[in-house]
Motif scaffolding. Structure first.
Motif, PDB file in Angstrom:
ATOM      1  N   ALA A  57       0.833  -1.203   0.000  1.00  0.00           N
ATOM      2  CA  ALA A  57       0.000   0.000   0.000  1.00  0.00           C
ATOM      3  C   ALA A  57       0.870   1.255   0.000  1.00  0.00           C
ATOM      4  O   ALA A  57       0.585   2.214  -0.721  1.00  0.00           O
ATOM      5  CB  ALA A  57      -0.945  -0.003   1.198  1.00  0.00           C
ATOM      6  N   VAL A  58       1.935   1.242   0.789  1.00  0.00           N
ATOM      7  CA  VAL A  58       2.806   2.417   0.863  1.00  0.00           C
ATOM      8  C   VAL A  58       3.578   2.597  -0.443  1.00  0.00           C
ATOM      9  O   VAL A  58       3.754   3.720  -0.918  1.00  0.00           O
ATOM     10  CB  VAL A  58       3.745   2.335   2.084  1.00  0.00           C
ATOM     11  CG1 VAL A  58       4.804   3.426   2.051  1.00  0.00           C
ATOM     12  CG2 VAL A  58       2.934   2.424   3.369  1.00  0.00           C
ATOM     13  N   GLU A  64       1.738   7.592  -6.149  1.00  0.00           N
ATOM     14  CA  GLU A  64       0.746   8.664  -6.184  1.00  0.00           C
ATOM     15  C   GLU A  64       1.327   9.964  -5.635  1.00  0.00           C
ATOM     16  O   GLU A  64       1.039  11.052  -6.152  1.00  0.00           O
ATOM     17  CB  GLU A  64      -0.487   8.245  -5.380  1.00  0.00           C
ATOM     18  CG  GLU A  64      -1.662   9.170  -5.552  1.00  0.00           C
ATOM     19  CD  GLU A  64      -2.930   8.662  -4.887  1.00  0.00           C
ATOM     20  OE1 GLU A  64      -3.779   9.505  -4.572  1.00  0.00           O
ATOM     21  OE2 GLU A  64      -3.075   7.441  -4.677  1.00  0.00           O
ATOM     22  N   ILE A  65       2.150   9.873  -4.606  1.00  0.00           N
ATOM     23  CA  ILE A  65       2.788  11.062  -4.037  1.00  0.00           C
ATOM     24  C   ILE A  65       3.701  11.713  -5.071  1.00  0.00           C
ATOM     25  O   ILE A  65       3.683  12.932  -5.249  1.00  0.00           O
ATOM     26  CB  ILE A  65       3.554  10.707  -2.741  1.00  0.00           C
ATOM     27  CG1 ILE A  65       2.559  10.375  -1.627  1.00  0.00           C
ATOM     28  CG2 ILE A  65       4.498  11.835  -2.323  1.00  0.00           C
ATOM     29  CD1 ILE A  65       3.175   9.741  -0.388  1.00  0.00           C
ATOM     30  N   TRP A  81      -1.469  15.042   3.961  1.00  0.00           N
ATOM     31  CA  TRP A  81      -1.738  14.642   2.580  1.00  0.00           C
ATOM     32  C   TRP A  81      -1.182  13.241   2.311  1.00  0.00           C
ATOM     33  O   TRP A  81      -1.869  12.393   1.731  1.00  0.00           O
ATOM     34  CB  TRP A  81      -1.120  15.689   1.647  1.00  0.00           C
ATOM     35  CG  TRP A  81      -1.250  15.432   0.189  1.00  0.00           C
ATOM     36  CD1 TRP A  81      -2.378  15.524  -0.569  1.00  0.00           C
ATOM     37  CD2 TRP A  81      -0.191  15.073  -0.709  1.00  0.00           C
ATOM     38  NE1 TRP A  81      -2.083  15.242  -1.877  1.00  0.00           N
ATOM     39  CE2 TRP A  81      -0.751  14.970  -1.987  1.00  0.00           C
ATOM     40  CE3 TRP A  81       1.172  14.851  -0.546  1.00  0.00           C
ATOM     41  CZ2 TRP A  81       0.012  14.637  -3.103  1.00  0.00           C
ATOM     42  CZ3 TRP A  81       1.923  14.526  -1.648  1.00  0.00           C
ATOM     43  CH2 TRP A  81       1.345  14.415  -2.919  1.00  0.00           C
ATOM     44  N   ALA A  82       0.033  12.980   2.743  1.00  0.00           N
ATOM     45  CA  ALA A  82       0.647  11.670   2.521  1.00  0.00           C
ATOM     46  C   ALA A  82      -0.092  10.581   3.299  1.00  0.00           C
ATOM     47  O   ALA A  82      -0.351   9.490   2.773  1.00  0.00           O
ATOM     48  CB  ALA A  82       2.122  11.698   2.904  1.00  0.00           C
ATOM     49  N   TYR A  83      -0.447  10.869   4.554  1.00  0.00           N
ATOM     50  CA  TYR A  83      -1.207   9.895   5.339  1.00  0.00           C
ATOM     51  C   TYR A  83      -2.563   9.611   4.677  1.00  0.00           C
ATOM     52  O   TYR A  83      -3.046   8.485   4.687  1.00  0.00           O
ATOM     53  CB  TYR A  83      -1.438  10.383   6.770  1.00  0.00           C
ATOM     54  CG  TYR A  83      -0.255  10.194   7.683  1.00  0.00           C
ATOM     55  CD1 TYR A  83       0.282   8.937   7.918  1.00  0.00           C
ATOM     56  CD2 TYR A  83       0.309  11.278   8.338  1.00  0.00           C
ATOM     57  CE1 TYR A  83       1.362   8.768   8.782  1.00  0.00           C
ATOM     58  CE2 TYR A  83       1.388  11.118   9.199  1.00  0.00           C
ATOM     59  CZ  TYR A  83       1.901   9.857   9.410  1.00  0.00           C
ATOM     60  OH  TYR A  83       2.966   9.687  10.260  1.00  0.00           O
ATOM     61  N   ARG A  84      -3.174  10.633   4.115  1.00  0.00           N
ATOM     62  CA  ARG A  84      -4.473  10.445   3.449  1.00  0.00           C
ATOM     63  C   ARG A  84      -4.324   9.512   2.255  1.00  0.00           C
ATOM     64  O   ARG A  84      -5.165   8.642   2.028  1.00  0.00           O
ATOM     65  CB  ARG A  84      -5.032  11.791   3.015  1.00  0.00           C
ATOM     66  CG  ARG A  84      -6.391  11.689   2.366  1.00  0.00           C
ATOM     67  CD  ARG A  84      -6.906  13.054   2.000  1.00  0.00           C
ATOM     68  NE  ARG A  84      -8.263  12.968   1.516  1.00  0.00           N
ATOM     69  CZ  ARG A  84      -9.028  14.002   1.316  1.00  0.00           C
ATOM     70  NH1 ARG A  84      -8.586  15.217   1.573  1.00  0.00           N
ATOM     71  NH2 ARG A  84     -10.255  13.847   0.864  1.00  0.00           N
ATOM     72  N   ILE A  85      -3.271   9.696   1.491  1.00  0.00           N
ATOM     73  CA  ILE A  85      -3.041   8.826   0.339  1.00  0.00           C
ATOM     74  C   ILE A  85      -2.854   7.384   0.806  1.00  0.00           C
ATOM     75  O   ILE A  85      -3.433   6.449   0.242  1.00  0.00           O
ATOM     76  CB  ILE A  85      -1.828   9.324  -0.487  1.00  0.00           C
ATOM     77  CG1 ILE A  85      -2.183  10.655  -1.167  1.00  0.00           C
ATOM     78  CG2 ILE A  85      -1.394   8.276  -1.509  1.00  0.00           C
ATOM     79  CD1 ILE A  85      -1.010  11.360  -1.808  1.00  0.00           C
ATOM     80  N   ARG A  88      -6.179   5.901   1.873  1.00  0.00           N
ATOM     81  CA  ARG A  88      -6.990   5.486   0.713  1.00  0.00           C
ATOM     82  C   ARG A  88      -6.466   4.195   0.106  1.00  0.00           C
ATOM     83  O   ARG A  88      -7.239   3.313  -0.277  1.00  0.00           O
ATOM     84  CB  ARG A  88      -7.017   6.594  -0.342  1.00  0.00           C
ATOM     85  CG  ARG A  88      -7.939   7.733   0.007  1.00  0.00           C
ATOM     86  CD  ARG A  88      -8.261   8.616  -1.193  1.00  0.00           C
ATOM     87  NE  ARG A  88      -7.103   8.948  -1.980  1.00  0.00           N
ATOM     88  CZ  ARG A  88      -6.529  10.147  -2.019  1.00  0.00           C
ATOM     89  NH1 ARG A  88      -7.014  11.121  -1.303  1.00  0.00           N
ATOM     90  NH2 ARG A  88      -5.475  10.361  -2.769  1.00  0.00           N
ATOM     91  N   ARG A  89      -5.157   4.061   0.015  1.00  0.00           N
ATOM     92  CA  ARG A  89      -4.565   2.827  -0.522  1.00  0.00           C
ATOM     93  C   ARG A  89      -4.907   1.641   0.375  1.00  0.00           C
ATOM     94  O   ARG A  89      -5.174   0.548  -0.107  1.00  0.00           O
ATOM     95  CB  ARG A  89      -3.056   2.967  -0.682  1.00  0.00           C
ATOM     96  CG  ARG A  89      -2.647   3.911  -1.786  1.00  0.00           C
ATOM     97  CD  ARG A  89      -3.106   3.399  -3.115  1.00  0.00           C
ATOM     98  NE  ARG A  89      -2.765   4.332  -4.167  1.00  0.00           N
ATOM     99  CZ  ARG A  89      -2.817   4.052  -5.442  1.00  0.00           C
ATOM    100  NH1 ARG A  89      -3.216   2.857  -5.834  1.00  0.00           N
ATOM    101  NH2 ARG A  89      -2.496   4.960  -6.328  1.00  0.00           N
ATOM    102  N   CYS A  90      -4.891   1.855   1.676  1.00  0.00           N
ATOM    103  CA  CYS A  90      -5.245   0.781   2.611  1.00  0.00           C
ATOM    104  C   CYS A  90      -6.718   0.419   2.478  1.00  0.00           C
ATOM    105  O   CYS A  90      -7.079  -0.761   2.514  1.00  0.00           O
ATOM    106  CB  CYS A  90      -4.919   1.184   4.047  1.00  0.00           C
ATOM    107  SG  CYS A  90      -3.145   1.260   4.367  1.00  0.00           S
ATOM    108  N   ALA A  91      -7.560   1.426   2.313  1.00  0.00           N
ATOM    109  CA  ALA A  91      -8.991   1.159   2.130  1.00  0.00           C
ATOM    110  C   ALA A  91      -9.207   0.341   0.852  1.00  0.00           C
ATOM    111  O   ALA A  91     -10.024  -0.591   0.829  1.00  0.00           O
ATOM    112  CB  ALA A  91      -9.776   2.463   2.071  1.00  0.00           C
ATOM    113  N   ALA A  92      -8.461   0.669  -0.189  1.00  0.00           N
ATOM    114  CA  ALA A  92      -8.568  -0.104  -1.432  1.00  0.00           C
ATOM    115  C   ALA A  92      -8.095  -1.532  -1.210  1.00  0.00           C
ATOM    116  O   ALA A  92      -8.695  -2.480  -1.733  1.00  0.00           O
ATOM    117  CB  ALA A  92      -7.754   0.570  -2.538  1.00  0.00           C
TER     118      ALA A  92
END
Length: 190
Positions: A57-58, A64-65, A81-85, A88-92
């Motif tokens: 995920a990271v 994306e970053i 912003w980075a934590y949000r990305i 979202r990746r973790c949610a996916a």
């Protein structure tokens, strides 16, 4: 936990790295990666409870970053912003895992039972007790506690990082604190 001066200095350094990286300075981007990769992976592990899935995920988040860094309006907002990305990746990843479980109904019981690390028993070290209590929290509360208290993000920044309203962050923090208090006080009276 860090003090305000340390947080301000770290954010200034991050801001510099963001601005320089946007101008094409690879060393500056590397500086961001060195400073943030471990923390972003820790955040992903808190959400996914799977180190390999967290690394994946990271890694996807860093792509994306890289692509979105030029559009980041406020360099000081990089952490949230980075934590949000990553969130979202973790949610996916969770959604992908859910679809996989539904497709493999025979293995649903195994897929649903995520291993939970055992709580340390008879450990005198208060830090270990706190970490165990935090690990026992639901993922959304664990993430809110970690970002707000361990990473020093404000409620507003934590809300951005988790992609939820600030009120939701406050509610998660309130419930998490209650659970932590019960867990830690309960451990003292056993």
């Amino acid at each position: 936990m860090t003090d305000d001066a340390d947080i301000a200095a770290a954010r200034a350094l991050d801001g510099y790295f963001v601005l320089a990286a946007r101008l094409g300075d690879r060393a500056a981007f590397q500086g961001l990666a060195v400073r943030w990769n471990r923390r972003l992976e820790a955040h992903a592990r808190r959400l996914l409870r799977d180190p390999e899935a967290a690394r994946d995920a990271v890694q996807a988040a860093w792509l994306e970053i890289v692509r979105g860094l030029g559009g980041l309006r406020d360099p000081a907002a990089f952490p949230a912003w980075a934590y949000r990305i990553v969130t979202r990746r973790c949610a996916a990843a969770v959604g992908s895992r859910r679809r996989d479980r539904e497709a493999a109904a025979d293995f649903a019981a195994e897929a649903l039972s995520a291993p939970v690390p055992p709580a340390p028993q008879d450990v005198a070290d208060e830090e270990a007790r706190v970490r165990a209590a935090v690990r026992a929290l639901p993922p959304d509360q664990r993430a809110a506690i970690a970002l707000h208290h361990f990473e020093g993000l404000s409620v507003a920044e934590t809300a951005v990082a988790l992609d939820v309203p600030a009120g939701t962050v406050k509610t998660r923090l309130m419930h998490a604190r209650r659970k932590l208090k019960l867990a830690l006080e309960g451990g003292r009276h056993d």
